[in-house]
Design a protein around this motif. Structure first.
Motif, short mmCIF file in Angstrom:
data_model
loop_
_atom_site.label_atom_id
_atom_site.label_comp_id
_atom_site.label_asym_id
_atom_site.label_seq_id
_atom_site.Cartn_x
_atom_site.Cartn_y
_atom_site.Cartn_z
N VAL A 114 0.86 -1.19 0.00
CA VAL A 114 0.00 0.00 0.00
C VAL A 114 0.89 1.24 0.00
CG1 VAL A 114 -1.89 -1.15 1.23
CG2 VAL A 114 -0.19 0.14 2.54
N ALA A 115 0.29 2.38 -0.31
CA ALA A 115 1.03 3.64 -0.28
C ALA A 115 1.35 4.01 1.17
CB ALA A 115 0.20 4.74 -0.93
N LYS A 116 2.44 4.74 1.36
CA LYS A 116 2.82 5.18 2.70
C LYS A 116 1.70 6.00 3.34
CE LYS A 116 5.97 8.08 5.34
NZ LYS A 116 4.96 8.92 5.94
N THR A 117 1.05 6.84 2.57
CA THR A 117 -0.04 7.67 3.11
C THR A 117 -1.22 6.80 3.56
OG1 THR A 117 -0.85 8.03 0.86
CG2 THR A 117 0.56 9.74 1.80
N THR A 118 -1.46 5.73 2.84
CA THR A 118 -2.53 4.80 3.22
C THR A 118 -2.19 4.14 4.54
OG1 THR A 118 -3.10 4.40 0.92
CG2 THR A 118 -3.83 2.75 2.52
N TYR A 119 -0.95 3.65 4.64
CA TYR A 119 -0.53 3.00 5.89
C TYR A 119 -0.59 4.00 7.05
CZ TYR A 119 1.98 0.58 9.47
OH TYR A 119 2.30 0.00 10.67
N ALA A 120 -0.11 5.21 6.83
CA ALA A 120 -0.14 6.23 7.87
C ALA A 120 -1.58 6.47 8.33
CB ALA A 120 0.50 7.53 7.38
#
Length: 120
Positions: A27-33
């Protein structure tokens, strides 16, 4: 519960970043965040990848079960002993905590116990 567990699991492994976990689970870093911030919930497929990555059950991630899947009977007995031995010291400013406060503290103590107790 999920966001807190996720953040705690990542922080229990020094040097592990949101970006590296995001890459590992696809997943994208922003999604994980957003998962760690409690702004988004992963679908079942991603939830399964997260559980596998941290070697815990989905129930553990969701707060339905406090015991990680790697824990054995001795580990769970050690946790109960740890909680029992510390129950008498659950005070604040010399006053006993309420039942609700004690439950919250037991949850925190359980999380700390499992993060420090993990073995291979």
């Amino acid at each position: 519960m999920f966001a807190n567990r996720l953040k705690e699991l990542r922080k229990s492994q020094p040097g592990l970043t949101q970006e590296s976990i995001a890459k590992q689970i696809g997943v994208a870093k922003t999604t994980y965040a957003s998962y760690e911030q409690g702004k988004r919930q992963p679908d079942y497929e991603v939830l399964s990848k997260i559980a596998k990555r941290f070697d815990v059950t989905i129930d553990y991630l969701l707060g339905n079960n406090e015991t990680p899947k790697w824990a054995n009977e001795k580990d769970t007995n050690d946790l109960q002993k740890f909680l029992t031995e510390n129950e008498g010291s659950m005070t604040y400013g010399g006053e006993n905590l309420t039942k609700e406060e004690k439950e919250k503290l037991k949850i925190a103590m359980t999380q700390i116990f499992w993060s420090r107790h993990k073995h291979n």
